[in-house]
Design a protein around this motif. Structure first.
Motif, PDB file in Angstrom:
ATOM      1  N   CYS A  50       9.270   5.665   2.189  1.00 16.11           N
ATOM      2  CA  CYS A  50      10.117   4.540   1.801  1.00 16.11           C
ATOM      3  C   CYS A  50      10.136   4.400   0.287  1.00 16.11           C
ATOM      4  N   CYS A  51       8.972   4.308  -0.317  1.00 15.82           N
ATOM      5  CA  CYS A  51       8.860   4.067  -1.749  1.00 15.82           C
ATOM      6  C   CYS A  51       8.826   5.382  -2.522  1.00 15.82           C
ATOM      7  N   VAL A  52       9.680   5.477  -3.513  1.00 21.68           N
ATOM      8  CA  VAL A  52       9.798   6.702  -4.309  1.00 21.68           C
ATOM      9  C   VAL A  52       9.731   6.355  -5.787  1.00 21.68           C
ATOM     10  N   LEU A  53       9.131   7.227  -6.559  1.00 21.20           N
ATOM     11  CA  LEU A  53       9.064   7.045  -8.011  1.00 21.20           C
ATOM     12  C   LEU A  53      10.426   7.369  -8.604  1.00 21.20           C
ATOM     13  N   THR A  54      10.995   6.387  -9.269  1.00 19.69           N
ATOM     14  CA  THR A  54      12.350   6.482  -9.795  1.00 19.69           C
ATOM     15  C   THR A  54      12.322   6.224 -11.288  1.00 19.69           C
ATOM     16  N   VAL A  55      13.045   7.034 -12.063  1.00 16.74           N
ATOM     17  CA  VAL A  55      13.090   6.845 -13.515  1.00 16.74           C
ATOM     18  C   VAL A  55      14.539   6.829 -13.979  1.00 16.74           C
ATOM     19  N   ARG A  56      14.767   6.176 -15.074  1.00 18.20           N
ATOM     20  CA  ARG A  56      16.095   6.184 -15.673  1.00 18.20           C
ATOM     21  C   ARG A  56      16.347   7.530 -16.348  1.00 18.20           C
ATOM     22  N   GLY A 101       5.999   8.506  -2.955  1.00 18.71           N
ATOM     23  CA  GLY A 101       4.729   7.840  -3.222  1.00 18.71           C
ATOM     24  C   GLY A 101       3.764   7.753  -2.060  1.00 18.71           C
ATOM     25  N   HIS A 102       4.212   8.076  -0.831  1.00 17.77           N
ATOM     26  CA  HIS A 102       3.353   7.888   0.341  1.00 17.77           C
ATOM     27  C   HIS A 102       4.006   8.533   1.555  1.00 17.77           C
ATOM     28  N   ARG A 103       3.296   8.524   2.651  1.00 16.08           N
ATOM     29  CA  ARG A 103       3.835   8.841   3.971  1.00 16.08           C
ATOM     30  C   ARG A 103       3.379   7.746   4.941  1.00 16.08           C
ATOM     31  N   TYR A 136      -1.200   9.817   1.876  1.00 18.79           N
ATOM     32  CA  TYR A 136      -0.717  10.058   0.519  1.00 18.79           C
ATOM     33  C   TYR A 136      -0.808  11.514   0.082  1.00 18.79           C
ATOM     34  N   GLY A 137      -1.495  12.346   0.832  1.00 15.07           N
ATOM     35  CA  GLY A 137      -1.797  13.691   0.363  1.00 15.07           C
ATOM     36  C   GLY A 137      -0.607  14.629   0.327  1.00 15.07           C
ATOM     37  N   THR A 147       0.811  -1.213   0.000  1.00 14.84           N
ATOM     38  CA  THR A 147       0.000   0.000   0.000  1.00 14.84           C
ATOM     39  C   THR A 147       0.848   1.268   0.000  1.00 14.84           C
ATOM     40  N   CYS A 148       2.154   1.154   0.284  1.00 14.96           N
ATOM     41  CA  CYS A 148       3.040   2.301   0.080  1.00 14.96           C
ATOM     42  C   CYS A 148       3.147   2.628  -1.406  1.00 14.96           C
ATOM     43  N   ASN A 149       2.742   1.685  -2.268  1.00 16.86           N
ATOM     44  CA  ASN A 149       2.740   1.889  -3.724  1.00 16.86           C
ATOM     45  C   ASN A 149       1.353   2.195  -4.273  1.00 16.86           C
ATOM     46  N   LEU A 150       0.365   2.430  -3.423  1.00 21.22           N
ATOM     47  CA  LEU A 150      -1.022   2.508  -3.880  1.00 21.22           C
ATOM     48  C   LEU A 150      -1.272   3.654  -4.853  1.00 21.22           C
TER      49      LEU A 150
END
Length: 336
Positions: free
Chosen positions: A217-223, A111-113, A288-289, A40-43
């Motif tokens: 913890c979870c972060v959106l990561t791109v190349r 992506g979350h808190r 998530y806000g 759910t940290c990726n929701l």
């Protein structure tokens, strides 16, 4: 009590009309696949992907990104490193380490808190971290912020991580391991704490909502080549993630809609009742806000990771973060 039923593995999806139309419309894969775990940290990711897919169905915009479910962080890491995927939700310290090793990746959004828990058996005598001395505690990875959370809670009682036996384990395996006494406690993101708690055999020893509410913890990561070749697409992705975060925290019915989406085989393939437990027990178990990227928070996490030995040395913020997309972001409207 049937353990498989408690964990909800392979649960039947709640298929709304919108989801069926989205699935039926995907005759071509989107140009960018975003990897993520069923946590759910990726929701915000399935919500963002479902919103983008719905807009593509209606013809409002082309389908530019979609979702791919992974079972563990090592698989996400290898796929991102190899370039087989261009974007993913990743563990923040792991991105720091990859960037320090000159893997061309950048964090573009969080992506979350909150959203992590440390669970023990309901019938265990453990009431404090001191009680876990010499006990076996599972974490998803030493690069996971869950590990930093465990270290933080041990330190609050004057302990070090050397006073417990730490084992790395896939989050989905942790509830079953606790059930059969394979571990004495586990620290991970949801819904794998809720799976055991809702089944009645586990209770939280500590939750980030109480001890570290701005935990991420979870972060959106791109190349970096995706950034160089298609900045508009990356911006669209960031805008949808931020829009999903605001939407999730606006109303309880939005969270219920997100549960229905994430439970499907296309996304998390999980029991909706367990996801609902996370979203409501209590309602701020994961939030998530507020997805602002605050440099000092990343700096603090980086320093904690160096102290934990998961990073070899300090890493400059600019080495692993590209904040340009967040600075100009306009959260996308989510109409699910």
């Amino acid at each position: 009590m049937m353990l498989a039923g408690a964990l909800g593995v392979g649960a039947l999806a709640i298929g709304s009309g919108v989801q069926r139309r989205i699935a039926a419309s995907r005759v071509e894969a989107p140009p960018v696949t975003v990897g993520g775990l069923a946590v759910t940290c990726n929701l915000t990711l399935p919500v963002a992907c479902a919103a983008a897919a719905q807009n593509a169905v209606k013809g409002d915009e082309p389908l530019t990104f979609g979702y791919s479910r992974y079972t563990g962080w090592p698989e996400v890491k290898e796929s991102l490193m190899s370039g087989s995927i261009q974007a993913a939700y990743m563990l923040a310290p792991l991105v720091m380490d990859l960037a320090d090793k000159d893997v061309p990746v950048k964090i573009v959004s969080i992506g979350h808190r909150s959203g992590a828990v440390i669970m023990v058996r309901t019938d265990s005598p453990y009431r404090s971290f001191r009680d876990l001395t010499g006990k076996r505690v599972a974490i998803p990875s030493r690069f996971a912020v869950d590990f930093l959370f465990l270290r933080r809670m041990l330190a609050s009682e004057g302990m070090t991580v050397d006073q417990v036996e730490v084992v790395e384990m896939a989050p989905a395996d942790m509830p079953a391991a606790l059930y059969v006494n394979g571990v004495d406690a586990y620290c991970t993101g949801e819904p794998f704490g809720a799976a055991a708690q809702s089944a009645g055999y586990a209770r939280p020893l500590s939750m980030t909502r109480d001890e570290w509410p701005r935990y991420m913890c979870c972060v959106l990561t791109v190349r970096e080549e995706l950034i160089a070749s298609n900045r508009p697409l990356v911006q669209t992705l960031v805008d949808h993630v931020l829009g999903a975060g605001l939407w999730l925290d606006q109303r309880p019915e939005h969270r219920e809609r997100a549960i229905q989406i994430a439970a499907t085989p296309e996304y998390f393939n999980q029991d909706p009742n367990i996801l609902r437990f996370v979203m409501t027990n209590p309602s701020d178990r994961v939030t998530y806000g507020d997805l602002r990227m605050v440099p000092q928070e990343f700096e603090d996490m980086m320093q904690m990771s160096v102290e934990a030995g998961t990073l070899r040395r300090p890493v400059a913020y600019e080495k692993y973060v590209d904040s340009s997309f967040a600075r100009v972001a306009r959260p996308a409207p989510i109409l699910l």
